[in-house]
Design a protein around this motif. Structure first.
Motif, PDB file in Angstrom:
ATOM      1  N   PRO A 137       0.844  -1.194   0.000  1.00 36.08           N
ATOM      2  CA  PRO A 137       0.000   0.000   0.000  1.00 36.08           C
ATOM      3  C   PRO A 137       0.882   1.248   0.000  1.00 36.08           C
ATOM      4  CG  PRO A 137       0.165  -0.854   2.217  1.00 36.08           C
ATOM      5  CD  PRO A 137       0.903  -1.832   1.338  1.00 36.08           C
ATOM      6  N   THR A 138       0.320   2.376  -0.351  1.00 39.07           N
ATOM      7  CA  THR A 138       1.040   3.647  -0.251  1.00 39.07           C
ATOM      8  C   THR A 138       0.552   4.395   0.982  1.00 39.07           C
ATOM      9  OG1 THR A 138      -0.587   4.644  -1.751  1.00 39.07           O
ATOM     10  CG2 THR A 138       1.491   3.922  -2.716  1.00 39.07           C
ATOM     11  N   VAL A 139       1.332   5.371   1.409  1.00 39.37           N
ATOM     12  CA  VAL A 139       0.914   6.193   2.547  1.00 39.37           C
ATOM     13  C   VAL A 139      -0.406   6.880   2.197  1.00 39.37           C
ATOM     14  CG1 VAL A 139       3.229   6.585   3.464  1.00 39.37           C
ATOM     15  CG2 VAL A 139       2.325   8.112   1.692  1.00 39.37           C
ATOM     16  N   PRO A 140      -1.239   7.162   3.187  1.00 43.16           N
ATOM     17  CA  PRO A 140      -2.549   7.757   2.915  1.00 43.16           C
ATOM     18  C   PRO A 140      -2.446   9.093   2.167  1.00 43.16           C
ATOM     19  CG  PRO A 140      -2.465   6.929   5.153  1.00 43.16           C
ATOM     20  CD  PRO A 140      -1.064   6.850   4.621  1.00 43.16           C
ATOM     21  N   GLU A 141      -3.195   9.180   1.098  1.00 44.45           N
ATOM     22  CA  GLU A 141      -3.254  10.410   0.313  1.00 44.45           C
ATOM     23  C   GLU A 141      -4.361  11.287   0.878  1.00 44.45           C
ATOM     24  OE1 GLU A 141      -4.666  11.462  -4.171  1.00 44.45           O
ATOM     25  OE2 GLU A 141      -3.105   9.917  -3.996  1.00 44.45           O
ATOM     26  N   ILE A 142      -4.012  12.501   1.294  1.00 44.80           N
ATOM     27  CA  ILE A 142      -4.979  13.381   1.937  1.00 44.80           C
ATOM     28  C   ILE A 142      -5.631  14.350   0.950  1.00 44.80           C
ATOM     29  CG2 ILE A 142      -5.283  15.203   3.668  1.00 44.80           C
ATOM     30  CD1 ILE A 142      -2.969  13.900   5.221  1.00 44.80           C
ATOM     31  N   LYS A 143      -4.800  14.979   0.146  1.00 43.87           N
ATOM     32  CA  LYS A 143      -5.344  16.024  -0.728  1.00 43.87           C
ATOM     33  C   LYS A 143      -4.366  16.341  -1.835  1.00 43.87           C
ATOM     34  CE  LYS A 143      -7.571  20.556  -0.226  1.00 43.87           C
ATOM     35  NZ  LYS A 143      -7.914  21.622   0.753  1.00 43.87           N
ATOM     36  N   MET A 144      -4.891  16.516  -3.051  1.00 42.37           N
ATOM     37  CA  MET A 144      -4.064  16.931  -4.176  1.00 42.37           C
ATOM     38  C   MET A 144      -4.418  18.376  -4.527  1.00 42.37           C
ATOM     39  SD  MET A 144      -3.271  14.688  -7.603  1.00 42.37           S
ATOM     40  CE  MET A 144      -2.882  13.269  -6.584  1.00 42.37           C
ATOM     41  N   ILE A 145      -3.404  19.180  -4.768  1.00 48.07           N
ATOM     42  CA  ILE A 145      -3.617  20.607  -4.980  1.00 48.07           C
ATOM     43  C   ILE A 145      -2.908  21.068  -6.248  1.00 48.07           C
ATOM     44  CG2 ILE A 145      -3.337  22.917  -3.978  1.00 48.07           C
ATOM     45  CD1 ILE A 145      -3.037  21.520  -1.241  1.00 48.07           C
ATOM     46  N   LYS A 146      -3.654  21.738  -7.105  1.00 46.81           N
ATOM     47  CA  LYS A 146      -3.038  22.396  -8.246  1.00 46.81           C
ATOM     48  C   LYS A 146      -2.237  23.578  -7.728  1.00 46.81           C
ATOM     49  CE  LYS A 146      -4.684  19.869 -11.612  1.00 46.81           C
ATOM     50  NZ  LYS A 146      -3.772  19.073 -12.498  1.00 46.81           N
ATOM     51  N   LYS A 147      -1.377  24.128  -8.513  1.00 47.00           N
ATOM     52  CA  LYS A 147      -0.481  25.192  -8.079  1.00 47.00           C
ATOM     53  C   LYS A 147      -1.195  26.183  -7.155  1.00 47.00           C
ATOM     54  CE  LYS A 147       2.452  26.625 -11.042  1.00 47.00           C
ATOM     55  NZ  LYS A 147       3.093  27.285 -12.207  1.00 47.00           N
ATOM     56  N   PRO A 148      -0.838  26.210  -5.869  1.00 47.01           N
ATOM     57  CA  PRO A 148      -1.528  27.099  -4.913  1.00 47.01           C
ATOM     58  C   PRO A 148      -1.277  28.574  -5.222  1.00 47.01           C
ATOM     59  CG  PRO A 148       0.396  26.096  -3.901  1.00 47.01           C
ATOM     60  CD  PRO A 148       0.233  25.431  -5.223  1.00 47.01           C
ATOM     61  N   GLN A 149      -2.290  29.387  -4.965  1.00 46.27           N
ATOM     62  CA  GLN A 149      -2.218  30.804  -5.299  1.00 46.27           C
ATOM     63  C   GLN A 149      -2.123  31.720  -4.086  1.00 46.27           C
ATOM     64  OE1 GLN A 149      -1.977  31.715  -8.569  1.00 46.27           O
ATOM     65  NE2 GLN A 149      -2.009  29.494  -8.982  1.00 46.27           N
ATOM     66  N   ASP A 150      -2.605  31.263  -2.939  1.00 43.41           N
ATOM     67  CA  ASP A 150      -2.676  32.102  -1.742  1.00 43.41           C
ATOM     68  C   ASP A 150      -1.867  31.439  -0.630  1.00 43.41           C
ATOM     69  OD1 ASP A 150      -3.518  33.212   0.778  1.00 43.41           O
ATOM     70  OD2 ASP A 150      -5.267  34.058  -0.236  1.00 43.41           O
ATOM     71  N   GLU A 151      -0.758  32.038  -0.250  1.00 45.59           N
ATOM     72  CA  GLU A 151       0.139  31.417   0.726  1.00 45.59           C
ATOM     73  C   GLU A 151      -0.508  31.267   2.095  1.00 45.59           C
ATOM     74  OE1 GLU A 151       4.733  31.843   2.416  1.00 45.59           O
ATOM     75  OE2 GLU A 151       3.912  33.385   1.072  1.00 45.59           O
ATOM     76  N   GLU A 152      -1.232  32.286   2.542  1.00 40.82           N
ATOM     77  CA  GLU A 152      -1.862  32.211   3.866  1.00 40.82           C
ATOM     78  C   GLU A 152      -2.944  31.135   3.890  1.00 40.82           C
ATOM     79  OE1 GLU A 152      -4.259  34.997   7.110  1.00 40.82           O
ATOM     80  OE2 GLU A 152      -3.339  35.907   5.342  1.00 40.82           O
ATOM     81  N   ALA A 153      -3.753  31.067   2.846  1.00 34.86           N
ATOM     82  CA  ALA A 153      -4.810  30.052   2.778  1.00 34.86           C
ATOM     83  C   ALA A 153      -4.202  28.659   2.715  1.00 34.86           C
ATOM     84  CB  ALA A 153      -5.696  30.306   1.562  1.00 34.86           C
ATOM     85  N   TYR A 154      -3.090  28.539   2.014  1.00 36.04           N
ATOM     86  CA  TYR A 154      -2.393  27.259   1.901  1.00 36.04           C
ATOM     87  C   TYR A 154      -1.941  26.782   3.275  1.00 36.04           C
ATOM     88  CZ  TYR A 154       1.158  23.864   0.358  1.00 36.04           C
ATOM     89  OH  TYR A 154       1.910  22.726   0.164  1.00 36.04           O
ATOM     90  N   ALA A 155      -1.328  27.677   4.060  1.00 35.83           N
ATOM     91  CA  ALA A 155      -0.851  27.319   5.393  1.00 35.83           C
ATOM     92  C   ALA A 155      -2.017  26.989   6.323  1.00 35.83           C
ATOM     93  CB  ALA A 155      -0.013  28.453   5.971  1.00 35.83           C
ATOM     94  N   GLN A 156      -3.086  27.769   6.258  1.00 40.33           N
ATOM     95  CA  GLN A 156      -4.248  27.523   7.106  1.00 40.33           C
ATOM     96  C   GLN A 156      -4.866  26.165   6.816  1.00 40.33           C
ATOM     97  OE1 GLN A 156      -5.425  29.216   9.748  1.00 40.33           O
ATOM     98  NE2 GLN A 156      -3.688  30.613   9.525  1.00 40.33           N
TER      99      GLN A 156
END
Length: 231
Positions: A137-156
């Motif tokens: 098995p692979t490690v659990p995949e939580i979320k895939m994200i296209k190139k993030p645009q907002d640094e603060e939202a990304y961290a939150q």
């Protein structure tokens, strides 16, 4: 001299609180992310980084294969597939021994998180493909994200993710109470050169995660699989 190159040091996000004295931060992570088309957050599991190659099973050092008791089962699996590995190097989290987190719903002991071939880290899709080929098995995949645009939202978003428990139901080994996951590892979903590792892989680890010391190997315990815990 090492038989192969060990897994690179994964740099922390600047806002990752769970660092030790020898950890490093990637303060340029946002600039790195802007050069990546998409990334995937995976759960950081609390085990030992092991590598399977045609030369054997390795822990963090690749000077010689490991012979630790908690890799015995993995070395048995390796013996059955070693002739099919070729030049593939399969890296995964070995959860056979309990470290700081005890998982209540483990279905396996070895979860693949990366595959290297001829100095290139293969894409996430290829990683899952080869893991499946060797019945890992692979490690659990939580979320895939296209190139993030907002640094603060990304961290939150990361802060919210790591407050959740592990997919495998995480318990603190001392309190025996439920706890949040250890953290996350973010990687470029595409392939990249091994020399560019630190610009393509990032991690967040929660504060006060480590509950073991240098003597944990003397009294280590095997983790139970989910079918062993069913009453």
């Amino acid at each position: 001299m090492s038989i192969s190159t060990k897994y690179g040091r994964t740099y922390h996000y600047p806002f990752s609180p769970g660092t030790t004295s020898d950890d490093r931060f990637n303060h340029q992570y946002w600039q790195d992310l802007q050069k990546i088309n998409s990334v995937v957050h995976t759960e950081k599991l609390d085990g030992e980084n092991n590598c399977l190659s045609k030369y054997g099973v390795f822990a963090r050092s690749h000077v010689s294969p490991t012979t630790s008791a908690w890799t015995a089962q993995l070395r048995q699996q390796w013996a059955l597939l070693k002739n099919d590995l070729g030049d593939l190097e399969i890296f995964g989290e070995n959860l056979y021994a309990i470290h700081s987190i005890e998982y209540q719903k483990l279905e396996s002991y070895f979860y693949v998180f990366a595959v290297r071939l001829h100095g290139v880290w293969l894409s996430w899709e290829e990683t899952k493909f080869y893991a499946n080929c060797f019945d890992f098995p692979t490690v659990p995949e939580i979320k895939m994200i296209k190139k993030p645009q907002d640094e603060e939202a990304y961290a939150q978003d990361i802060f919210q993710i790591v407050e959740k428990p592990s997919i495998f139901e995480s318990y603190d080994i001392h309190t025996q109470k439920p706890c949040s996951m250890e953290g996350i590892v973010t990687r470029n979903t595409g392939e990249y050169e091994a020399t560019d590792f630190q610009h393509n892989v990032f991690k967040y680890v929660r504060k006060n995660h480590v509950k073991t010391d240098e003597h944990w190997t003397r009294n280590w315990k095997r983790a139970g699989l989910i079918w062993e815990k069913i009453n």
